[in-house]
Design an enzyme around this catalytic site. Structure first.
Site, PDB file in Angstrom:
ATOM      1  N   TYR A  70      -5.309   1.234  11.043  1.00  0.00           N
ATOM      2  CA  TYR A  70      -4.360   2.719  10.153  1.00  0.00           C
ATOM      3  C   TYR A  70      -4.064   3.438  10.341  1.00  0.00           C
ATOM      4  O   TYR A  70      -3.255   3.610  10.315  1.00  0.00           O
ATOM      5  CB  TYR A  70      -5.549   2.780   9.165  1.00  0.00           C
ATOM      6  CG  TYR A  70      -4.963   3.255   7.655  1.00  0.00           C
ATOM      7  CD1 TYR A  70      -3.367   2.636   6.831  1.00  0.00           C
ATOM      8  CD2 TYR A  70      -4.924   3.960   7.270  1.00  0.00           C
ATOM      9  CE1 TYR A  70      -3.477   3.260   5.618  1.00  0.00           C
ATOM     10  CE2 TYR A  70      -5.171   5.042   6.563  1.00  0.00           C
ATOM     11  CZ  TYR A  70      -4.400   4.241   5.784  1.00  0.00           C
ATOM     12  OH  TYR A  70      -3.688   5.246   4.371  1.00  0.00           O
ATOM     13  N   SER A  93      -0.611  10.366   6.214  1.00  0.00           N
ATOM     14  CA  SER A  93      -1.403   9.786   5.618  1.00  0.00           C
ATOM     15  C   SER A  93      -2.808  11.389   6.312  1.00  0.00           C
ATOM     16  O   SER A  93      -2.275  11.291   7.822  1.00  0.00           O
ATOM     17  CB  SER A  93      -3.150   8.798   5.989  1.00  0.00           C
ATOM     18  OG  SER A  93      -4.485   9.139   5.957  1.00  0.00           O
TER      19      SER A  93
HETATM   20  N1  LIG Z   1      -5.295   5.864  -1.244  1.00  0.00           N
HETATM   21  C1  LIG Z   1      -5.430   6.375  -0.711  1.00  0.00           C
HETATM   22  O1  LIG Z   1      -7.194   7.486  -0.589  1.00  0.00           O
HETATM   23  C2  LIG Z   1      -4.688   7.283  -0.221  1.00  0.00           C
HETATM   24  C3  LIG Z   1      -4.572   8.615   1.038  1.00  0.00           C
HETATM   25  C4  LIG Z   1      -3.506   8.821   2.477  1.00  0.00           C
HETATM   26  C5  LIG Z   1      -2.447   7.667   2.474  1.00  0.00           C
HETATM   27  N2  LIG Z   1      -2.063   6.965   1.365  1.00  0.00           N
HETATM   28  C6  LIG Z   1      -1.385   5.689   1.368  1.00  0.00           C
HETATM   29  O2  LIG Z   1      -0.727   5.716   0.201  1.00  0.00           O
HETATM   30  C7  LIG Z   1       0.193   4.884   0.097  1.00  0.00           C
HETATM   31  C8  LIG Z   1       0.196   4.315  -1.686  1.00  0.00           C
HETATM   32  O3  LIG Z   1      -1.237   3.689  -1.703  1.00  0.00           O
HETATM   33  P1  LIG Z   1      -2.236   3.718  -2.690  1.00  0.00           P
HETATM   34  O4  LIG Z   1      -3.522   4.687  -2.470  1.00  0.00           O
HETATM   35  O5  LIG Z   1      -1.391   4.501  -3.735  1.00  0.00           O
HETATM   36  O6  LIG Z   1      -2.205   2.734  -2.818  1.00  0.00           O
HETATM   37  P2  LIG Z   1      -1.964   1.402  -3.261  1.00  0.00           P
HETATM   38  O7  LIG Z   1      -2.604   0.068  -3.141  1.00  0.00           O
HETATM   39  O8  LIG Z   1      -2.243   1.636  -5.733  1.00  0.00           O
HETATM   40  O9  LIG Z   1      -0.331   1.492  -3.875  1.00  0.00           O
HETATM   41  C9  LIG Z   1       0.313   0.370  -2.436  1.00  0.00           C
HETATM   42  C10 LIG Z   1       1.106  -0.139  -3.461  1.00  0.00           C
HETATM   43  O10 LIG Z   1       1.688  -0.374  -2.197  1.00  0.00           O
HETATM   44  C11 LIG Z   1       2.144  -2.018  -2.319  1.00  0.00           C
HETATM   45  N3  LIG Z   1       2.830  -2.946  -0.296  1.00  0.00           N
HETATM   46  C12 LIG Z   1       1.278  -2.652   0.277  1.00  0.00           C
HETATM   47  N4  LIG Z   1       2.262  -3.737   1.101  1.00  0.00           N
HETATM   48  C13 LIG Z   1       3.247  -3.798   0.710  1.00  0.00           C
HETATM   49  C14 LIG Z   1       4.152  -4.525   1.460  1.00  0.00           C
HETATM   50  N5  LIG Z   1       4.529  -5.134   2.815  1.00  0.00           N
HETATM   51  N6  LIG Z   1       5.862  -4.118   1.195  1.00  0.00           N
HETATM   52  C15 LIG Z   1       6.065  -4.024  -0.013  1.00  0.00           C
HETATM   53  N7  LIG Z   1       4.783  -3.432  -1.129  1.00  0.00           N
HETATM   54  C16 LIG Z   1       3.930  -3.422  -0.222  1.00  0.00           C
HETATM   55  C17 LIG Z   1       0.905  -2.432  -2.969  1.00  0.00           C
HETATM   56  O11 LIG Z   1       0.975  -3.981  -3.475  1.00  0.00           O
HETATM   57  C18 LIG Z   1       1.039  -1.520  -3.898  1.00  0.00           C
HETATM   58  O12 LIG Z   1       1.197  -1.629  -5.138  1.00  0.00           O
HETATM   59  C19 LIG Z   1       0.425   3.767   1.234  1.00  0.00           C
HETATM   60  O13 LIG Z   1       1.420   3.892   2.296  1.00  0.00           O
HETATM   61  C20 LIG Z   1      -1.008   4.570   1.589  1.00  0.00           C
HETATM   62  O14 LIG Z   1      -1.308   3.999   3.091  1.00  0.00           O
HETATM   63  C21 LIG Z   1      -3.621   6.388   0.542  1.00  0.00           C
END
Ligand SMILES: NC(=O)c1ccc[n+]([C@@H]2O[C@H](COP(=O)([O-])OP(=O)(O)OC[C@H]3O[C@@H](n4cnc5c(N)ncnc54)[C@H](O)[C@@H]3O)[C@@H](O)[C@H]2O)c1
Length: 255
Positions: free
Chosen positions: A144, A131
Site C-alpha cells: 500500500y 495518503s
Molecule cells: N481511511 C483512511 O485512513 C485513509 C487514509 C489515507 C488515504 N486514504 C485513501 O482514501 C481513499 C478513499 O478511501 P476511504 O478511506 O474513503 O475508504 P472506503 O473503503 O470507505 O472507500 C473506498 C471506495 O473505493 C472503492 N474502490 C476500491 N477499489 C476500487 C476499484 N478498483 N474500482 C472502483 N472503486 C473501487 C470501494 O468500493 C469504496 O467504495 C483511498 O484511496 C484510500 O487509500 C484513506
C-alpha cells in the site's frame, strides 16, 4: 468525476460537489444506489458508473459520461484499497493485483482518460487521494505504501510538465474513520472524519497549487515540503502543450 464514490471520502466529496451544483459522475466497484438516493434528496445530479477503476474502459466511460453534460472540470481519483498484509511472502497474487489496480492503475487510467478527452474545461483540475503512506514509510502494509508513493511521484512529475490546462495535486490524509481501516488500525489514533477530508480535497481541487502533496491531519493541512533535489540532473521540461497534444521536442539539459 469522483472515483470510490460509494463510501467514505468519495461519498462525501460526491455529495459536496452535487450540493454545489456540479453534475457528478460517481465511479465505484460497489453499489452506488445509496449515493444516487442521497444526491437525489439534495436535488443534485449524478450519473453512476459501476466498474473497476483499474480497467481503462471504466475511466473512459466515466469521463465520457461527464462530457455528455458539459466540460469536464474536476476529477477526484480517490478509489483505493489496503492489501491488509504486511508480510510479502504471504501476500496473495489477487490482493496484490487488487491494490495495484485500484491505487495505481486506477489513477493512471483516470489521467489517461482525462488527457484523451476532447470535453475538458479550459483548466481541468485533478486531485488524487494518496495518503500519509505516500510520504512516509510504515511497516503495516508496504505494498500500500508503495502504491501511494507511486501516485505522489506521478502527480509531481506530471505537474512539472507545466501543461497550461491541467492542475494536478494529491491529498495525503492520515487515518480517516472509514470502512477501509480495520478496528486494529483505528485503535489509539486520532482519526479524521471523511467529510472533513472531502472538504480538503475540494479546497485542493479549486486551489491554485500544482504538483503539491497536501498533508492532511487533524492539526495540519499544508503542502508537504519535500527535501531539495540532492543533485540529480534531468533534462528541462518540454514546453507546455494543451492536454492530449503530445510532447514537444527534447529540452536543454539542466543540472
Ligand atoms: N481511511 C483512511 O485512513 C485513509 C487514509 C489515507 C488515504 N486514504 C485513501 O482514501 C481513499 C478513499 O478511501 P476511504 O478511506 O474513503 O475508504 P472506503 O473503503 O470507505 O472507500 C473506498 C471506495 O473505493 C472503492 N474502490 C476500491 N477499489 C476500487 C476499484 N478498483 N474500482 C472502483 N472503486 C473501487 C470501494 O468500493 C469504496 O467504495 C483511498 O484511496 C484510500 O487509500 C484513506
Amino acid at each position: 468525476v469522483v472515483t470510490g464514490a460509494a463510501s467514505g471520502i468519495g461519498w462525501h466529496l460526491a455529495l459536496r460537489l452535487a450540493g454545489a451544483g456540479y453534475h457528478v459522475v460517481g465511479v465505484d466497484v460497489g453499489h452506488l444506489g445509496g449515493l444516487e438516493r442521497a444526491v437525489a434528496e439534495l436535488g443534485g445530479s449524478l450519473v453512476s458508473v459501476r466498474g473497476d477503476v483499474g480497467v481503462l474502459g471504466t475511466m473512459q466511460q466515466a469521463v465520457g459520461r461527464a462530457g455528455e453534460r458539459g466540460a469536464l472540470e474536476l476529477v477526484a481519483l480517490n478509489a483505493g484499497v489496503l492489501t491488509g498484509e504486511p508480510d510479502l511472502a504471504r501476500l496473495s497474487d489477487e490482493r496484490y493485483a487488487t491494490a495495484m489496480g485500484a491505487n495505481v492503475h486506477g489513477v493512471v487510467h483516470g489521467i489517461r482518460a482525462v488527457l484523451a478527452s476532447g470535453r475538458r474545461a479550459e483548466i481541468c483540475r485533478v486531485a488524487v487521494t494518496a495518503s500519509s503512506a505516500g510520504l512516509v514509510p510504515t511497516p503495516h502494509d508496504p505494498v500500500y505504501v508503495m502504491t501511494k508513493h507511486a501516485v505522489v511521484g506521478l502527480v509531481r512529475s506530471l505537474a512539472l510538465q507545466g501543461r497550461p490546462d491541467l492542475r494536478i495535486n494529491c491529498v495525503c490524509p492520515g487515518g480517516v474513520d472509514t470502512p477501509i481501516l480495520t478496528e486494529a488500525l483505528k485503535r489509539g489514533r486520532r482519526l479524521l472524519r471523511s467529510e472533513d477530508v472531502a472538504s480538503r480535497i475540494w479546497d485542493v481541487l479549486l486551489g491554485d497549487g500544482n504538483g503539491e502533496a497536501w498533508v492532511c491531519t487533524p492539526d495540519r493541512f499544508a503542502p508537504f515540503e519535500f527535501p531539495p533535489n540532492p543533485g540529480y540532473a534531468f533534462p528541462a521540461a518540454p514546453p507546455p502543450t494543451r492536454l492530449g497534444e503530445g510532447s514537444a521536442g527534447p529540452g536543454s539539459t539542466v543540472g
